[in-house]
Design a protein around this motif. Structure first.
Motif, PDB file in Angstrom:
ATOM      1  N   TYR A  90       0.819  -1.210   0.000  1.00  0.00           N
ATOM      2  CA  TYR A  90       0.000   0.000   0.000  1.00  0.00           C
ATOM      3  C   TYR A  90       0.854   1.263   0.000  1.00  0.00           C
ATOM      4  CZ  TYR A  90       1.016   0.273   5.018  1.00  0.00           C
ATOM      5  OH  TYR A  90       1.662   0.363   6.235  1.00  0.00           O
ATOM      6  N   LYS A  91       0.248   2.335  -0.470  1.00  0.00           N
ATOM      7  CA  LYS A  91       0.920   3.635  -0.553  1.00  0.00           C
ATOM      8  C   LYS A  91      -0.047   4.709  -0.068  1.00  0.00           C
ATOM      9  CE  LYS A  91       2.746   6.847  -4.088  1.00  0.00           C
ATOM     10  NZ  LYS A  91       3.617   7.556  -3.165  1.00  0.00           N
ATOM     11  N   PRO A  92       0.240   5.362   1.064  1.00  0.00           N
ATOM     12  CA  PRO A  92      -0.648   6.413   1.576  1.00  0.00           C
ATOM     13  C   PRO A  92      -0.837   7.528   0.547  1.00  0.00           C
ATOM     14  CG  PRO A  92       0.977   5.786   3.223  1.00  0.00           C
ATOM     15  CD  PRO A  92       1.407   5.144   1.942  1.00  0.00           C
ATOM     16  N   ILE A  93      -2.058   8.048   0.480  1.00  0.00           N
ATOM     17  CA  ILE A  93      -2.325   9.207  -0.376  1.00  0.00           C
ATOM     18  C   ILE A  93      -1.924  10.422   0.452  1.00  0.00           C
ATOM     19  CG2 ILE A  93      -4.060  10.456  -1.711  1.00  0.00           C
ATOM     20  CD1 ILE A  93      -5.665   7.876  -1.877  1.00  0.00           C
ATOM     21  N   MET A  94      -0.701  10.830   0.303  1.00  0.00           N
ATOM     22  CA  MET A  94      -0.054  11.732   1.245  1.00  0.00           C
ATOM     23  C   MET A  94      -0.735  13.080   1.421  1.00  0.00           C
ATOM     24  SD  MET A  94       2.430  10.050   2.550  1.00  0.00           S
ATOM     25  CE  MET A  94       3.709  11.166   3.119  1.00  0.00           C
ATOM     26  N   ASN A  95      -1.227  13.666   0.350  1.00  0.00           N
ATOM     27  CA  ASN A  95      -1.819  15.002   0.468  1.00  0.00           C
ATOM     28  C   ASN A  95      -3.293  14.968   0.867  1.00  0.00           C
ATOM     29  OD1 ASN A  95      -2.770  13.942  -1.899  1.00  0.00           O
ATOM     30  ND2 ASN A  95      -2.375  15.763  -3.146  1.00  0.00           N
ATOM     31  N   GLN A  96      -3.818  13.757   1.157  1.00  0.00           N
ATOM     32  CA  GLN A  96      -5.225  13.639   1.563  1.00  0.00           C
ATOM     33  C   GLN A  96      -5.415  12.888   2.879  1.00  0.00           C
ATOM     34  OE1 GLN A  96      -7.829  12.168  -1.584  1.00  0.00           O
ATOM     35  NE2 GLN A  96      -6.435  12.944  -3.158  1.00  0.00           N
ATOM     36  N   THR A  97      -4.537  11.959   3.181  1.00  0.00           N
ATOM     37  CA  THR A  97      -4.720  11.150   4.378  1.00  0.00           C
ATOM     38  C   THR A  97      -4.582  11.990   5.647  1.00  0.00           C
ATOM     39  OG1 THR A  97      -4.036   9.078   5.448  1.00  0.00           O
ATOM     40  CG2 THR A  97      -2.279  10.501   4.603  1.00  0.00           C
ATOM     41  N   CYS A  98      -5.243  11.553   6.694  1.00  0.00           N
ATOM     42  CA  CYS A  98      -5.257  12.333   7.937  1.00  0.00           C
ATOM     43  C   CYS A  98      -3.885  12.393   8.601  1.00  0.00           C
ATOM     44  CB  CYS A  98      -6.277  11.753   8.909  1.00  0.00           C
ATOM     45  SG  CYS A  98      -6.066   9.990   9.251  1.00  0.00           S
ATOM     46  N   CYS A  99      -3.110  11.329   8.481  1.00  0.00           N
ATOM     47  CA  CYS A  99      -1.781  11.265   9.105  1.00  0.00           C
ATOM     48  C   CYS A  99      -0.749  10.850   8.060  1.00  0.00           C
ATOM     49  CB  CYS A  99      -1.773  10.276  10.269  1.00  0.00           C
ATOM     50  SG  CYS A  99      -2.859  10.728  11.634  1.00  0.00           S
ATOM     51  N   PRO A 100      -0.159  11.810   7.334  1.00  0.00           N
ATOM     52  CA  PRO A 100       0.815  11.480   6.293  1.00  0.00           C
ATOM     53  C   PRO A 100       1.946  10.615   6.841  1.00  0.00           C
ATOM     54  CG  PRO A 100       0.194  13.783   6.165  1.00  0.00           C
ATOM     55  CD  PRO A 100      -0.391  13.262   7.447  1.00  0.00           C
ATOM     56  N   GLN A 101       2.302   9.588   6.087  1.00  0.00           N
ATOM     57  CA  GLN A 101       3.330   8.636   6.507  1.00  0.00           C
ATOM     58  C   GLN A 101       4.509   8.722   5.536  1.00  0.00           C
ATOM     59  OE1 GLN A 101       1.235   4.738   7.260  1.00  0.00           O
ATOM     60  NE2 GLN A 101      -0.567   6.009   6.896  1.00  0.00           N
ATOM     61  N   TYR A 102       5.614   9.236   6.029  1.00  0.00           N
ATOM     62  CA  TYR A 102       6.786   9.467   5.186  1.00  0.00           C
ATOM     63  C   TYR A 102       7.790   8.325   5.346  1.00  0.00           C
ATOM     64  CZ  TYR A 102       4.926  14.223   4.992  1.00  0.00           C
ATOM     65  OH  TYR A 102       4.127  15.317   4.808  1.00  0.00           O
ATOM     66  N   THR A 103       8.250   7.799   4.224  1.00  0.00           N
ATOM     67  CA  THR A 103       9.261   6.751   4.271  1.00  0.00           C
ATOM     68  C   THR A 103      10.527   7.300   4.909  1.00  0.00           C
ATOM     69  OG1 THR A 103       8.381   5.759   2.270  1.00  0.00           O
ATOM     70  CG2 THR A 103      10.610   5.149   2.883  1.00  0.00           C
ATOM     71  N   ILE A 104      11.087   6.530   5.832  1.00  0.00           N
ATOM     72  CA  ILE A 104      12.309   6.973   6.521  1.00  0.00           C
ATOM     73  C   ILE A 104      13.381   5.901   6.410  1.00  0.00           C
ATOM     74  CG2 ILE A 104      11.485   6.081   8.742  1.00  0.00           C
ATOM     75  CD1 ILE A 104      13.031   8.396  10.089  1.00  0.00           C
ATOM     76  N   ARG A 105      14.593   6.343   6.226  1.00  0.00           N
ATOM     77  CA  ARG A 105      15.720   5.418   6.189  1.00  0.00           C
ATOM     78  C   ARG A 105      16.850   5.973   7.055  1.00  0.00           C
ATOM     79  NH1 ARG A 105      18.780   6.481   0.309  1.00  0.00           N
ATOM     80  NH2 ARG A 105      19.712   8.463   0.925  1.00  0.00           N
ATOM     81  N   CYS A 106      17.598   5.070   7.644  1.00  0.00           N
ATOM     82  CA  CYS A 106      18.773   5.444   8.434  1.00  0.00           C
ATOM     83  C   CYS A 106      20.011   5.098   7.625  1.00  0.00           C
ATOM     84  CB  CYS A 106      18.772   4.668   9.763  1.00  0.00           C
ATOM     85  SG  CYS A 106      20.281   4.856  10.740  1.00  0.00           S
ATOM     86  N   ARG A 107      20.963   6.022   7.589  1.00  0.00           N
ATOM     87  CA  ARG A 107      22.239   5.732   6.927  1.00  0.00           C
ATOM     88  C   ARG A 107      23.079   4.909   7.902  1.00  0.00           C
ATOM     89  NH1 ARG A 107      23.693  11.571   6.110  1.00  0.00           N
ATOM     90  NH2 ARG A 107      21.524  12.215   6.291  1.00  0.00           N
ATOM     91  N   ALA A 108      22.954   3.602   7.775  1.00  0.00           N
ATOM     92  CA  ALA A 108      23.479   2.677   8.778  1.00  0.00           C
ATOM     93  C   ALA A 108      24.978   2.806   9.020  1.00  0.00           C
ATOM     94  CB  ALA A 108      23.144   1.239   8.382  1.00  0.00           C
TER      95      ALA A 108
END
Length: 483
Positions: A62-80
């Protein structure tokens, strides 16, 4: 890493106009996302999808509809490779060491991460996994994957070229599911996009110019590591990859007057009279991802793995991770609540970062740790931003941006475009709809051919939406099932 020569990814797209309950703000219909079912999926396709904001929960992607969903979920990565544990992270590692070596069970109130208590709807919030790093190849067992039927590309006359989340349940009353980290997509297109890295302000964040320390016991590993890195970086002069590997090599050397890194806690030898014994096993598990091995890949291969945490012969936690071409992606964590005082969510995340660093020695491209989704509008889910240095994925241009640059924007608006170049566009956007690959009546064909053969109402709008969301590259590689 090029796409494997095995079965192609086969997906069914469901759109995503209807809202459903949000596990973060509790809105009844505010959570909006696009979804598709993955009958099978290659690790390269999934890597490219999560780098466009997608996330899997079982076989549901699934892919959140970022500009419409109530709680935008941003992909996060750590530079290990550059990760430096915070004081609270080290506190968790020390607590585990004291418990194992001395039997200390003091349940001191600590800054606990929601992953140890936060249980949500799978389609709403993805579970990150907890990984282990010292299991031999003999510990692996074959992955049971539903095999898709083989299809043939019938595109001979067109001239076209390339063309509800399943959640595993633990059968035990003593184990609970922990919804850990939703997996967001990087702000740079796939692995090739450039990220803008800003140095931390004085007194804040980790000083990436200073190497992490290693204990004297690690010196014996240095020669082998150095030899591997020399072989891998001989032709990579001046590249970012060479810089990252040099950083890893530098950290393999024992330094004085430097703070300890996670390896100093995770891999420290225990005394013979240690009160407890903590063991780990890792093995392939059922998943839509197809297991794959590559000459320049990790010894364990790519795919989905279970990480089992055994304490004195009793399993206390099970994590699920996806090992992909450029990252280790956290999926789920199940744990025994009787051991929640050990902060297993935090501990397992730190072990997974250490594991990612180990894999990078053999597979230089595999140098990121994906923690799922970062949800700034939900204070309890901001803990992922504490694993520094980390980046968030721009929801419009899919370019990675250092989290320090994103936070001020998110304080102003819960939805934000992180790429400040107003002229920048999604480089991986759909350009040719006719080249989208379709699986119709067990035959593979480009959409341009399928469109002519299709009977009944046009489905072009749905195919257009699907291809725009997955991008041109994936749309030409994956097979979109059409009945």
């Amino acid at each position: 890493m090029a796409a494997g020569g095995g079965s192609p990814s086969i997906v069914e797209f469901f759109g995503g106009e209807d809202g459903y309950r949000c596990g973060y703000c509790r809105s009844d219909t505010g959570n909006l996302s696009h979804g598709m079912w993955a009958h099978s999926m290659t690790v390269q396709d999934y890597q490219d999808l999560i780098d466009r904001g997608w996330r899997r929960s079982g076989k549901y992607v699934y892919k959140p509809i970022m500009n419409q969903t109530c709680c935008p979920q941003y992909t996060i990565r750590c530079r290990a490779l550059h990760f430096q544990a915070s004081k609270s992270h080290k506190k968790v590692l020390k607590k585990m060491l004291k418990f194992i070596s001395k039997g200390d069970v003091s349940k001191v109130a600590s800054e606990e991460e929601p992953m140890d208590s936060h249980v949500e709807d799978v389609a709403t919030c993805d579970f990150p996994h907890k990984s282990e790093s010292q299991v031999s190849q003999s510990d692996l067992i074959p992955l049971a994957v539903d095999q898709a039927e083989r299809v043939e590309n019938e595109d001979k006359d067109s001239g076209e070229t390339k063309e509800e989340g399943n959640v595993q349940k633990v059968e035990s009353d003593s184990v609970q599911i922990c919804a850990d980290k939703d997996t967001p997509v990087p702000a740079e297109p796939s692995h090739s996009a450039k990220a803008v890295h800003a140095p931390p302000k004085p007194g804040k964040g980790a000083d990436l110019s200073k190497p992490l320390c290693r204990k004297a016991k690690d010196i014996r590993k240095e020669r082998k590591l150095q030899k591997l890195l020399q072989n891998q970086t001989g032709t990579a002069e001046g590249s970012q990859l060479q810089g990252d590997q040099a950083f890893l090599l530098q950290n393999s050397k024992s330094k004085t007057n430097q703070p300890k890194n996670i390896e100093d806690f995770v891999f420290v030898p225990l005394p013979d009279d240690a009160r407890h014994k903590l063991e780990f096993t890792r093995f392939l598990c059922d998943s839509p991802l197809e297991a794959e091995h590559a000459p320049n890949g990790p010894d364990c291969g790519y795919g989905s793995f279970h990480q089992q945490y055994w304490l004195d012969g009793k399993i206390i936690a099970v994590g699920v991770i996806d090992i992909l071409p450029y990252c280790v992606s956290s999926v789920y964590l199940y744990y025994d609540p009787d051991f929640s005082f050990l902060s297993l969510g935090v501990y397992s995340a730190l072990r997974e970062i250490a594991f990612t660093r180990q894999l990078c020695v053999k597979a230089p491209d595999l140098c990121f740790y994906y923690m799922g989704f970062y949800i700034h509008s939900c204070p309890k889910m901001r803990y992922k931003g504490q694993y520094r240095p980390s980046d968030l994925l721009c929801p419009e241009t899919y370019v990675w941006t250092p989290i320090e640059q994103c936070l001020p924007l998110l304080e102003h608006s819960k939805y934000s475009r992180f790429n400040q170049d107003g002229k920048a566009v999604d480089e991986g956007r759909l350009k040719e709809l006719g080249r989208v690959r379709v699986l119709h009546k067990r035959t593979v064909m480009p959409y341009s051919v399928y469109k002519k053969r299709r009977k009944g109402p046009s489905d072009e709008a749905s195919v257009q939406q699907y291809a725009s969301l997955v991008g041109q590259t994936c749309s030409e590689r994956m097979l979109l099932f059409r009945s």
